[in-house]
Scaffold this active site. Structure first.
Site, PDB file in Angstrom:
ATOM      1  N   HIS A  97      -6.267   3.296  -3.618  1.00 28.22           N
ATOM      2  CA  HIS A  97      -6.112   3.480  -2.164  1.00 28.22           C
ATOM      3  C   HIS A  97      -6.416   4.939  -1.805  1.00 28.22           C
ATOM      4  CE1 HIS A  97      -4.883   2.112   1.758  1.00 28.22           C
ATOM      5  NE2 HIS A  97      -3.748   2.782   1.803  1.00 28.22           N
ATOM      6  N   ASP A 143       0.820  -1.219   0.000  1.00 29.55           N
ATOM      7  CA  ASP A 143       0.000   0.000   0.000  1.00 29.55           C
ATOM      8  C   ASP A 143       0.853   1.268   0.000  1.00 29.55           C
ATOM      9  OD1 ASP A 143      -2.006  -1.849   0.350  1.00 29.55           O
ATOM     10  OD2 ASP A 143      -2.871  -0.906   2.125  1.00 29.55           O
ATOM     11  N   HIS A 159       3.831  -2.256   3.046  1.00 27.88           N
ATOM     12  CA  HIS A 159       3.919  -0.932   2.427  1.00 27.88           C
ATOM     13  C   HIS A 159       5.214  -0.819   1.626  1.00 27.88           C
ATOM     14  CE1 HIS A 159       1.125  -0.457   5.795  1.00 27.88           C
ATOM     15  NE2 HIS A 159       0.546   0.468   5.053  1.00 27.88           N
TER      16      HIS A 159
HETATM   17 NI    NI Z   1      -2.461   3.133   3.449  1.00 26.10          NI
END
Ligand code: NI
Length: 228
Positions: A91, A41, A185
């Site tokens: 996102h 992400d 991430h």
């Molecule tokens: Ni995020």
């Protein structure tokens, strides 16, 4: 001047490489294989090109939930991500906690990022992940109207908190399970650093690393639905 025989050999060689590995991933049956989806992400970030290199080297496909603001800064990286066969989801544009927003604002956050993804990479995203996992019935419904399915995770590494290569690796291995969806991430440098060792160990444990849509065993993502 290249001889005819050599030319044929060169053409044959050009046509062949990489196909077996790709077919293996594309044709994977997660009903039988021990599949796991690695998801990243908040990018594309400065570390994303390095991560793409690792994934390419290991012949692994992953899923990226991108932030619109970051796509604006690095459209070429998103294009490269899609070209490499990874899955991409929305996102939001500015990474807010969506239940705090009005329906108009939820729509704008998603719409802006849909447009940025399309303009950078020529695709229409079919899934989104709500920042912080914060979502409610309105978020899922507005996203559904935009053609998006909600995709969360089965395990979160808290890599942004750990910021430690060994701890991140241990977290992923602890959370890994068949049909799992691991949240990481690509904006955390230690996650990218840990990835070669993580992938090697997951493969050793029998996992086939796939994109989130591949976990669905050929079924299409349904807009407005919630996964996994
Ligand atoms: Ni995020």
């Amino acid at each position: 001047m290249i001889g005819r025989g050599l030319m044929v050999a060169v053409l044959a060689a050009m046509a062949l490489p990489a196909i077996p590995a790709q077919a293996q991933v594309a044709g994977v049956d997660c009903a039988k294989a021990k599949c796991l989806a690695l998801t990243f992400d908040d990018g594309p970030g400065p570390q994303t090109p390095k991560l793409l290199k690792v994934l390419k080297k290991e012949k692994v496909k992953a899923t990226f939930f991108v932030v619109g603001k970051q796509v604006e800064r690095r459209p070429a990286v998103l294009k490269q991500t899609v070209a490499a066969g990874h899955a991409v989801g929305n996102h939001t544009y500015s990474h807010p906690s969506m239940p705090t927003l009005s329906e108009d604002e939820i729509f704008t956050e998603l719409r802006a990022t849909q447009e940025l993804i399309t303009s950078a990479a020529g695709i229409t995203a079919k899934m989104f992940r709500p920042p912080y996992g914060h979502a409610d019935e309105r978020v899922v419904r507005v996203a559904g109207d935009e053609g998006l399915a909600q995709v969360k995770w089965t395990g979160t590494t808290l890599d942004w908190q750990l910021r430690d290569v060994k701890k991140i690796k241990a977290a992923v291995l602890r959370l890994a399970r068949k049909d799992g969806v691991i949240l990481m991430h690509d904006t955390v440098p230690q996650t990218v650093q840990a990835m070669p060792a993580i992938i090697k160990e997951l493969k050793k444990r029998g996992y086939t690393l796939v994109t989130f849509p591949q976990l669905l065993r050929g079924k299409k993502l349904t807009a407005g639905a919630e996964y996994p």
